[in-house]
Design a protein around this motif. Structure first.
Motif, PDB file in Angstrom:
ATOM      1  N   HIS A  17      37.222  37.705  32.984  1.00  0.00           N
ATOM      2  CA  HIS A  17      36.850  36.730  34.376  1.00  0.00           C
ATOM      3  C   HIS A  17      37.310  35.562  33.721  1.00  0.00           C
ATOM      4  O   HIS A  17      36.651  34.843  32.720  1.00  0.00           O
ATOM      5  CB  HIS A  17      35.747  36.986  34.703  1.00  0.00           C
ATOM      6  CG  HIS A  17      35.252  36.095  35.913  1.00  0.00           C
ATOM      7  ND1 HIS A  17      34.238  35.100  36.039  1.00  0.00           N
ATOM      8  CD2 HIS A  17      35.870  36.273  37.134  1.00  0.00           C
ATOM      9  CE1 HIS A  17      34.074  34.667  37.139  1.00  0.00           C
ATOM     10  NE2 HIS A  17      35.146  35.283  37.675  1.00  0.00           N
ATOM     11  N   ASN A  19      36.975  32.548  35.879  1.00  0.00           N
ATOM     12  CA  ASN A  19      36.592  31.610  36.882  1.00  0.00           C
ATOM     13  C   ASN A  19      37.308  31.838  38.391  1.00  0.00           C
ATOM     14  O   ASN A  19      36.909  31.278  39.328  1.00  0.00           O
ATOM     15  CB  ASN A  19      36.041  30.437  36.510  1.00  0.00           C
ATOM     16  CG  ASN A  19      35.053  30.400  35.345  1.00  0.00           C
ATOM     17  OD1 ASN A  19      34.003  31.234  35.514  1.00  0.00           O
ATOM     18  ND2 ASN A  19      35.056  29.731  34.390  1.00  0.00           N
ATOM     19  N   SER A  21      39.923  34.393  38.909  1.00  0.00           N
ATOM     20  CA  SER A  21      40.093  35.906  39.076  1.00  0.00           C
ATOM     21  C   SER A  21      39.673  36.643  38.192  1.00  0.00           C
ATOM     22  O   SER A  21      39.139  36.339  37.082  1.00  0.00           O
ATOM     23  CB  SER A  21      41.750  36.259  39.426  1.00  0.00           C
ATOM     24  OG  SER A  21      42.193  35.903  38.201  1.00  0.00           O
ATOM     25  N   ILE A  22      39.677  38.156  38.318  1.00  0.00           N
ATOM     26  CA  ILE A  22      39.246  39.047  37.263  1.00  0.00           C
ATOM     27  C   ILE A  22      40.744  39.946  36.763  1.00  0.00           C
ATOM     28  O   ILE A  22      41.344  40.466  37.595  1.00  0.00           O
ATOM     29  CB  ILE A  22      38.287  40.231  37.899  1.00  0.00           C
ATOM     30  CG1 ILE A  22      36.880  39.316  37.834  1.00  0.00           C
ATOM     31  CG2 ILE A  22      37.883  41.257  36.717  1.00  0.00           C
ATOM     32  CD1 ILE A  22      36.030  40.214  38.610  1.00  0.00           C
ATOM     33  N   THR A 104      36.872  38.490  43.963  1.00  0.00           N
ATOM     34  CA  THR A 104      35.776  39.136  44.594  1.00  0.00           C
ATOM     35  C   THR A 104      34.624  38.149  44.463  1.00  0.00           C
ATOM     36  O   THR A 104      34.427  37.229  43.772  1.00  0.00           O
ATOM     37  CB  THR A 104      35.690  40.444  43.468  1.00  0.00           C
ATOM     38  OG1 THR A 104      34.474  41.135  44.148  1.00  0.00           O
ATOM     39  CG2 THR A 104      35.280  39.878  42.259  1.00  0.00           C
ATOM     40  N   SER A 107      31.527  39.137  41.033  1.00  0.00           N
ATOM     41  CA  SER A 107      32.129  38.922  39.643  1.00  0.00           C
ATOM     42  C   SER A 107      30.875  38.840  38.706  1.00  0.00           C
ATOM     43  O   SER A 107      30.898  39.223  37.573  1.00  0.00           O
ATOM     44  CB  SER A 107      32.713  37.582  39.555  1.00  0.00           C
ATOM     45  OG  SER A 107      31.933  36.610  39.929  1.00  0.00           O
ATOM     46  N   LEU A 110      30.106  41.834  36.368  1.00  0.00           N
ATOM     47  CA  LEU A 110      30.623  41.963  34.935  1.00  0.00           C
ATOM     48  C   LEU A 110      29.713  42.072  34.059  1.00  0.00           C
ATOM     49  O   LEU A 110      29.812  42.608  32.976  1.00  0.00           O
ATOM     50  CB  LEU A 110      31.698  40.937  34.812  1.00  0.00           C
ATOM     51  CG  LEU A 110      32.986  40.995  35.532  1.00  0.00           C
ATOM     52  CD1 LEU A 110      33.753  39.845  35.433  1.00  0.00           C
ATOM     53  CD2 LEU A 110      33.870  42.105  35.138  1.00  0.00           C
TER      54      LEU A 110
END
Length: 148
Positions: A17, A19, A21-22, A104, A107, A110
Motif C-alpha cells: 500500500h 497511500n 493504491s494497493i 479501495t 485499505s 491490510l
C-alpha cells in the motif's frame, strides 16, 4: 528473501500500500512451486475485484492457481509486461512481477494480513499448498507468442 515492507495472504499473494493504491503480486515461494509458467489471466483496468473471489489465474505445466484478494476494489493498473514475458514473474516477483494495482476504501484490512515474519513461519511449516488445482489432461495449453 521475503520483503519486510509487504503483507501476505495464506494463498501466497503479497500486497503493498503506497497511500494511493494497493499493488498485488505472487510470492516467490508460490511462483517456485508452480515451476514453468504457461498462461496468465488478469482483470482489465476498471474491473471490480471482490473479496475472496478469484480475479485471475496463473497456469503452469501441472497446476492452475486462482488469484484472490481479501480486499475488494477497482483495478487501476495491470502489469501488461507480464503478457509479453511471463518469465518476469519468475525472475522478479516482488518488483517487476506485480500483477495489478487497485484502489479501495478498505485499505485498513491490510493490517489483518501476515507480516514477513508471520509469512516465513507459515511457509516453513510442512503444509500442502491448498490453492493449487491439478490441470485437466484435456485442457488446452495456451502458448505464448514466439519472439521473432
Amino acid at each position: 528473501m521475503i520483503p519486510e515492507y509487504l503483507r501476505y495472504t495464506p494463498a501466497h499473494a503479497w500486497f503493498f500500500h503506497d497511500n494511493k493504491s494497493i499493488t498485488v503480486g505472487l510470492t516467490e515461494f508460490i511462483v517456485n512451486k508452480l515451476d514453468k509458467l504457461l498462461f496468465l489471466d488478469l482483470p482489465k483496468v476498471g474491473d471490480e475485484i471482490l473479496s475472496d473471489i478469484c480475479f485471475g489465474e496463473v497456469e503452469s505445466l501441472e497446476t492452475l492457481l486462482d488469484i484472490t484478494s481479501p480486499i475488494s476494489g477497482e483495478v487501476i493498473a495491470v502489469n501488461e509486461r507480464l503478457f509479453e514475458n511471463l518469465d518476469i514473474l519468475s525472475y522478479d516477483p516482488y518488483k517487476h512481477g506485480w500483477l495489478i494495482k487497485f484502489v479501495t476504501p478498505e485499505s485498513h484490512l491490510l493490517d489483518e494480513l501476515m507480516n514477513a515474519q508471520q509469512y516465513m513461519a507459515y511457509i516453513s511449516k510442512s503444509q500442502p499448498v491448498t490453492p493449487l488445482k491439478q490441470r485437466k489432461q484435456h485442457s488446452k495449453v495456451v502458448k505464448r507468442k514466439q519472439q521473432k
